[in-house]
Design a protein around this motif. Structure first.
Motif, PDB file in Angstrom:
ATOM      1  N   GLY A   1       9.250  78.739  64.416  1.00 31.33           N
ATOM      2  CA  GLY A   1       9.423  77.653  63.455  1.00 31.33           C
ATOM      3  C   GLY A   1       9.601  76.266  64.055  1.00 31.33           C
ATOM      4  N   PHE A   2       9.636  76.145  65.389  1.00 30.87           N
ATOM      5  CA  PHE A   2       9.589  74.818  66.017  1.00 30.87           C
ATOM      6  C   PHE A   2       8.106  74.458  66.195  1.00 30.87           C
ATOM      7  N   THR A   3       7.799  73.173  66.305  1.00 38.68           N
ATOM      8  CA  THR A   3       6.396  72.823  66.538  1.00 38.68           C
ATOM      9  C   THR A   3       6.001  73.199  67.966  1.00 38.68           C
ATOM     10  N   ALA A   4       4.693  73.400  68.168  1.00 33.49           N
ATOM     11  CA  ALA A   4       4.206  73.785  69.494  1.00 33.49           C
ATOM     12  C   ALA A   4       4.551  72.711  70.527  1.00 33.49           C
ATOM     13  N   SER A   5       4.497  71.460  70.105  1.00 36.49           N
ATOM     14  CA  SER A   5       4.771  70.378  71.069  1.00 36.49           C
ATOM     15  C   SER A   5       6.261  70.343  71.404  1.00 36.49           C
ATOM     16  N   GLN A   6       7.102  70.627  70.392  1.00 35.41           N
ATOM     17  CA  GLN A   6       8.549  70.750  70.613  1.00 35.41           C
ATOM     18  C   GLN A   6       8.836  71.851  71.637  1.00 35.41           C
ATOM     19  N   ILE A   7       8.168  72.989  71.461  1.00 42.03           N
ATOM     20  CA  ILE A   7       8.369  74.131  72.363  1.00 42.03           C
ATOM     21  C   ILE A   7       7.968  73.760  73.793  1.00 42.03           C
ATOM     22  N   ARG A   8       6.775  73.140  73.923  1.00 43.26           N
ATOM     23  CA  ARG A   8       6.315  72.751  75.267  1.00 43.26           C
ATOM     24  C   ARG A   8       7.319  71.806  75.925  1.00 43.26           C
ATOM     25  N   GLN A   9       7.815  70.879  75.114  1.00 40.42           N
ATOM     26  CA  GLN A   9       8.776  69.892  75.620  1.00 40.42           C
ATOM     27  C   GLN A   9      10.096  70.565  76.034  1.00 40.42           C
ATOM     28  N   ASP A  10      10.600  71.451  75.147  1.00 40.93           N
ATOM     29  CA  ASP A  10      11.852  72.170  75.446  1.00 40.93           C
ATOM     30  C   ASP A  10      11.719  72.972  76.730  1.00 40.93           C
ATOM     31  N   LEU A  11      10.642  73.755  76.809  1.00 38.02           N
ATOM     32  CA  LEU A  11      10.526  74.698  77.915  1.00 38.02           C
ATOM     33  C   LEU A  11      10.217  73.986  79.232  1.00 38.02           C
ATOM     34  N   ASN A  12       9.627  72.818  79.119  1.00 34.25           N
ATOM     35  CA  ASN A  12       9.393  71.994  80.314  1.00 34.25           C
ATOM     36  C   ASN A  12      10.680  71.553  80.977  1.00 34.25           C
TER      37      ASN A  12
END
Lengths: 210, 210
Positions: free
Chosen positions: A43-54
């Motif tokens: 439920g998070f956006t894909a860009s949010q996920i990429r940013q978080d995991l980075n």
């Protein structure tokens, strides 16, 4: 793990959710997942996920997705779950007893060692083999035994007092269920579960839709 | 109240805390408070407070501070506490029973009407005069009685199913204690209390200080 120091509180608050979803994926033998697929489940956006995991390493591979078990293990480490924790509950009322009966935490490596209460009727009773001791003995107990997390389930007017005893005896983590905001030094971490605040957030949102 | 629609989720999440502190001030007969004084008690910065409170009206007066009771009443309204709410708990396990024993919510105008469970040993028992009914009767009960808030305390694998029954029968507020993220339409409001997530936030912070 050097990157860890830069992780914001907002990201930290999302990590347990990643941990939950990734452990589901592991259970279902999923090896790889793209940020888009993860986005659809979590439920998070894909860009949010990429940013978080980075924030804590380079796990994604363009067009290939994340290695689920690597990512899971990394998040597990950041959440501190490669260690174990000893916990005590102070206050064996409704919430205290409910938490004492939870077995979910143990599976994560969080072990409830002892419970304290002021009520003579409760002292000596065991919940799942864990004894309820007299709160007068709290300070002595903490001098003799290492406790990492104190779970405060006493009424609001006693919460700070209990918190002070915990801190004075070296407890570094406070999980607070009393509806007050505790004062603690920087090196002690306090996480609140303010049930009334949560319920009032809901009434606020309900009020908004009418 | 026209301004209300613009209040962000971040501000909404802070409102219950304002409500708590302002009701303390009312109890202590404090008539006025400056954003600076409020800041010192509540722990938000004075500028944050001014910004938050500006969202829903003009209460501060330069050099004079906030009128405590006016501000309290306005926040009470925004939190929807000028209305009353009927609630049901589904799942009379540890957390469900603990919540059923809480009397704090009633004082805020939130009334627990009935509890549901699947366990024959619990069905028919009363907690503070509130009956535990058979979960098979949930749908029929909701058709005959208005419930504003459904409190989900069932195991994770049943949470969505219970949520669906609640929504289908017109319940607009879900307070979810199951460690899953529920799917609900836009006009239904879901507030989660994810205890494990909260505890893992704490272990994460503890891991950080070592």
């Amino acid at each position: 793990m050097d990157k860890k120091k830069n992780i914001s509180m907002a990201v930290i608050k999302r990590l347990p959710k990643y941990h939950r979803y990734l452990s589901d994926l592991m259970r279902n033998d999923v090896d790889r997942i793209s940020s888009k697929e993860l986005s659809e489940t979590i439920g998070f956006t894909a860009s949010q996920i990429r940013q978080d995991l980075n924030c804590f390493g380079d796990f994604g591979q363009q067009g290939y997705g994340y290695n689920v078990s690597e990512l899971y293990n990394q998040i597990r480490n950041i959440l501190g779950l490669s260690k174990t924790y000893k916990m005590t509950i102070i206050g064996a009322g409704n919430i205290g007893q409910a938490l004492a009966n939870y077995t979910r935490f143990e599976k994560l490596g969080l072990e409830l060692k002892v419970i304290f209460d002021i009520n003579p009727k409760l002292i000596g009773i065991k919940i799942r083999d864990i004894e309820i001791k007299d709160i007068d003995y709290l300070s002595d107990y903490l001098k003799e035994n290492t406790i990492d997390i104190g779970i405060i389930c006493v009424p609001d007017n006693n919460a700070q007092k209990v918190c002070d005893v915990l801190i004075k005896n070296g407890v570094k983590g406070i999980w607070n269920f009393a509806p007050v905001d505790l004062v603690a030094p920087e090196n002690v971490k306090v996480e609140n579960v303010h049930l009334s605040d949560s319920l009032l957030t809901l009434t606020c949102l309900l009020n908004d839709i009418e």
